[in-house]
Design a protein around this motif. Sequence first.
Motif, PDB file in Angstrom:
ATOM      1  N   GLY A  48     -33.424   3.810  -6.094  1.00 56.16           N
ATOM      2  CA  GLY A  48     -32.613   4.425  -5.051  1.00 56.16           C
ATOM      3  C   GLY A  48     -31.343   3.616  -4.942  1.00 56.16           C
ATOM      4  N   MET A  49     -30.572   3.862  -3.902  1.00 55.67           N
ATOM      5  CA  MET A  49     -29.344   3.108  -3.661  1.00 55.67           C
ATOM      6  C   MET A  49     -29.309   2.682  -2.193  1.00 55.67           C
ATOM      7  N   GLY A  50     -28.743   1.511  -1.940  1.00 56.68           N
ATOM      8  CA  GLY A  50     -28.577   1.051  -0.566  1.00 56.68           C
ATOM      9  C   GLY A  50     -29.893   0.901   0.163  1.00 56.68           C
ATOM     10  N   SER A  51     -29.940   1.407   1.394  1.00 54.45           N
ATOM     11  CA  SER A  51     -31.147   1.251   2.205  1.00 54.45           C
ATOM     12  C   SER A  51     -32.343   1.972   1.604  1.00 54.45           C
ATOM     13  N   SER A  52     -32.095   3.016   0.809  1.00 57.68           N
ATOM     14  CA  SER A  52     -33.209   3.702   0.138  1.00 57.68           C
ATOM     15  C   SER A  52     -33.909   2.759  -0.825  1.00 57.68           C
ATOM     16  N   LEU A  53     -33.126   1.938  -1.534  1.00 57.65           N
ATOM     17  CA  LEU A  53     -33.716   0.962  -2.445  1.00 57.65           C
ATOM     18  C   LEU A  53     -34.415  -0.144  -1.673  1.00 57.65           C
ATOM     19  N   TYR A  54     -33.767  -0.638  -0.614  1.00 54.56           N
ATOM     20  CA  TYR A  54     -34.351  -1.741   0.153  1.00 54.56           C
ATOM     21  C   TYR A  54     -35.646  -1.326   0.837  1.00 54.56           C
ATOM     22  N   SER A  55     -35.757  -0.045   1.184  1.00 49.94           N
ATOM     23  CA  SER A  55     -36.981   0.422   1.846  1.00 49.94           C
ATOM     24  C   SER A  55     -38.202   0.292   0.954  1.00 49.94           C
ATOM     25  N   PHE A  56     -37.983   0.103  -0.338  1.00 50.63           N
ATOM     26  CA  PHE A  56     -39.089  -0.029  -1.283  1.00 50.63           C
ATOM     27  C   PHE A  56     -39.696  -1.442  -1.304  1.00 50.63           C
ATOM     28  N   VAL A  57     -39.093  -2.399  -0.613  1.00 52.43           N
ATOM     29  CA  VAL A  57     -39.603  -3.775  -0.676  1.00 52.43           C
ATOM     30  C   VAL A  57     -41.081  -3.857  -0.310  1.00 52.43           C
ATOM     31  N   PRO A  58     -41.540  -3.261   0.808  1.00 54.85           N
ATOM     32  CA  PRO A  58     -42.980  -3.340   1.113  1.00 54.85           C
ATOM     33  C   PRO A  58     -43.847  -2.668   0.042  1.00 54.85           C
ATOM     34  N   ALA A  59     -43.393  -1.537  -0.495  1.00 58.43           N
ATOM     35  CA  ALA A  59     -44.162  -0.844  -1.529  1.00 58.43           C
ATOM     36  C   ALA A  59     -44.233  -1.671  -2.804  1.00 58.43           C
ATOM     37  N   LYS A 151     -32.632   7.249  11.342  1.00 61.07           N
ATOM     38  CA  LYS A 151     -33.871   8.021  11.266  1.00 61.07           C
ATOM     39  C   LYS A 151     -34.415   8.050   9.843  1.00 61.07           C
ATOM     40  N   SER A 152     -33.523   8.220   8.880  1.00 52.84           N
ATOM     41  CA  SER A 152     -33.980   8.352   7.495  1.00 52.84           C
ATOM     42  C   SER A 152     -34.599   7.057   6.986  1.00 52.84           C
ATOM     43  N   TYR A 153     -34.062   5.915   7.419  1.00 55.46           N
ATOM     44  CA  TYR A 153     -34.620   4.642   6.956  1.00 55.46           C
ATOM     45  C   TYR A 153     -36.029   4.434   7.499  1.00 55.46           C
ATOM     46  N   ILE A 154     -36.201   4.635   8.790  1.00 57.55           N
ATOM     47  CA  ILE A 154     -37.527   4.447   9.383  1.00 57.55           C
ATOM     48  C   ILE A 154     -38.527   5.457   8.815  1.00 57.55           C
ATOM     49  N   ASN A 155     -38.092   6.701   8.643  1.00 61.50           N
ATOM     50  CA  ASN A 155     -39.003   7.699   8.084  1.00 61.50           C
ATOM     51  C   ASN A 155     -39.323   7.427   6.621  1.00 61.50           C
ATOM     52  N   LEU A 229     -26.504  -4.387   5.358  1.00 61.93           N
ATOM     53  CA  LEU A 229     -25.769  -3.190   4.934  1.00 61.93           C
ATOM     54  C   LEU A 229     -25.263  -2.395   6.132  1.00 61.93           C
ATOM     55  N   ILE A 230     -26.124  -2.124   7.093  1.00 63.10           N
ATOM     56  CA  ILE A 230     -25.688  -1.277   8.210  1.00 63.10           C
ATOM     57  C   ILE A 230     -24.777  -2.030   9.159  1.00 63.10           C
ATOM     58  N   THR A 231     -24.838  -3.373   9.164  1.00 63.62           N
ATOM     59  CA  THR A 231     -23.895  -4.139   9.973  1.00 63.62           C
ATOM     60  C   THR A 231     -22.476  -3.927   9.455  1.00 63.62           C
ATOM     61  N   LYS A 232     -22.329  -3.931   8.137  1.00 61.97           N
ATOM     62  CA  LYS A 232     -21.020  -3.652   7.551  1.00 61.97           C
ATOM     63  C   LYS A 232     -20.580  -2.227   7.851  1.00 61.97           C
ATOM     64  N   GLU A 233     -21.506  -1.280   7.722  1.00 63.73           N
ATOM     65  CA  GLU A 233     -21.167   0.125   7.929  1.00 63.73           C
ATOM     66  C   GLU A 233     -20.854   0.446   9.386  1.00 63.73           C
ATOM     67  N   ALA A 234     -21.710  -0.019  10.275  1.00 66.43           N
ATOM     68  CA  ALA A 234     -21.647   0.428  11.671  1.00 66.43           C
ATOM     69  C   ALA A 234     -20.687  -0.367  12.533  1.00 66.43           C
ATOM     70  N   SER A 235     -20.389  -1.620  12.145  1.00 65.92           N
ATOM     71  CA  SER A 235     -19.531  -2.445  12.993  1.00 65.92           C
ATOM     72  C   SER A 235     -18.360  -3.062  12.247  1.00 65.92           C
ATOM     73  N   ARG A 236     -18.279  -2.846  10.940  1.00 66.25           N
ATOM     74  CA  ARG A 236     -17.197  -3.383  10.102  1.00 66.25           C
ATOM     75  C   ARG A 236     -17.139  -4.905  10.164  1.00 66.25           C
ATOM     76  N   VAL A 237     -18.295  -5.510  10.277  1.00 72.81           N
ATOM     77  CA  VAL A 237     -18.410  -6.962  10.269  1.00 72.81           C
ATOM     78  C   VAL A 237     -19.100  -7.362   8.966  1.00 72.81           C
ATOM     79  N   ALA A 238     -18.531  -8.308   8.267  1.00 71.02           N
ATOM     80  CA  ALA A 238     -19.097  -8.741   6.987  1.00 71.02           C
ATOM     81  C   ALA A 238     -20.409  -9.475   7.211  1.00 71.02           C
ATOM     82  N   ALA A 239     -21.451  -9.016   6.559  1.00 74.39           N
ATOM     83  CA  ALA A 239     -22.772  -9.640   6.650  1.00 74.39           C
ATOM     84  C   ALA A 239     -23.452  -9.499   5.298  1.00 74.39           C
ATOM     85  N   GLU A 240     -24.211 -10.510   4.922  1.00 75.31           N
ATOM     86  CA  GLU A 240     -24.923 -10.466   3.646  1.00 75.31           C
ATOM     87  C   GLU A 240     -26.409 -10.691   3.871  1.00 75.31           C
ATOM     88  N   GLY A 241     -27.224  -9.997   3.092  1.00 76.80           N
ATOM     89  CA  GLY A 241     -28.670 -10.121   3.200  1.00 76.80           C
ATOM     90  C   GLY A 241     -29.246 -10.940   2.061  1.00 76.80           C
TER      91      GLY A 241
END
Length: 349
Positions: A48-59, A151-155, A229-241
């Motif tokens: 996947g890409m972005g949060s879709s890819l990261y959501s796979f970590v538990p799996a 919603k899509s990330y949690i689902n 990722l969403i910190t950069k998107e939603a608040s325009r603040v640079a953050a790295e994971g």
Amino acid sequence: MTDPASPTGYLADIAAQPDALLRQADSPLPASLAGLDLSRYDRIVLTGMGSSLYSFVPAERALASAGLPVWRIDAGQLLDTPERVTPNTLLWATSQSGRSGELVALLERLAGSARPRTVLATTDDPASPLALAADVLIELHSGPEATVSTKSYINTLAAHRRVLAALRGGEDDASVTAGLRRAAGELRALLADPPLPTDVAKQALAAAQPRFAYVGTGADAATALTGALITKEASRVAAEGYVGGAFRHGPLELAGPGLTVLLFGTGDEHDMALPALARDLTAGGSTVVTVGPRAYPGTGHFATPPAGGSFERLVFGIAHVQQLTVALANAAGQVPGEFRFGRKITDTL
């Protein structure tokens, strides 16, 4: 449907997450899922890409712990090296839209004789290219979103949880969905009176050189990566994971006044990485906040439920990050979740 042009679209999507989670819990899994035998594949590729890819970590962690040959690789990398997908691969792809540019191009590249044995798709759009290419389709039932994935990330986390239980056995879907419903209720209570971390946001942005790092261990790495990722998107603040000890390998030089670090984990003193990192960062003058059921010594605390499993912790963890992004945007005079350059669906390469 949330209006993408509305300045409150992101906030409305955050508030709608419990209802979206209930829709996922109430939806039946496809009968075709029962026919998949993980032992038949020479490899399992999660993409996947972005949060879709990261959501796979538990799996990814669950499949690896079962001794299965599993890789989590973004669709752009797979497009560059499609040979990673063999004719006997289970390709499990996730995309909220089902139309991400890299993923669509990858599916086209793998058509015909290069097609993997099975394509398992998780997406919100049953008419998307990803859904139409799938042998087994798991619908997210998250609904439209204004901008940032909420919603899509949690689902997606919930859908992955159900698929894993179905494929590995040992836990029936009724018990899994009961847990999802409990989590939805707990999340609703949190969002009814959200603890907006205004003080953390204002202190961070008041620094001469504000810096953010999110570090997670185990399944909580998904929250660290998605949260940045969403910190950069939603608040325009640079953050790295970062995952686990990776922060010590170079980024540690960012430590000191002006650095705000969120640590995502259990808060357990026996954690191999985060307690020591918390100690070293706070000693150097960084602001450190634990996001978990217990705070690491010397840190602030965004609490997640002490009971339950990792799913509840991940849901509450990302909800706390969402509230932080709102506080950061407000403190900077920005509209939370408003896109200036990007789009909800990144369908170009």
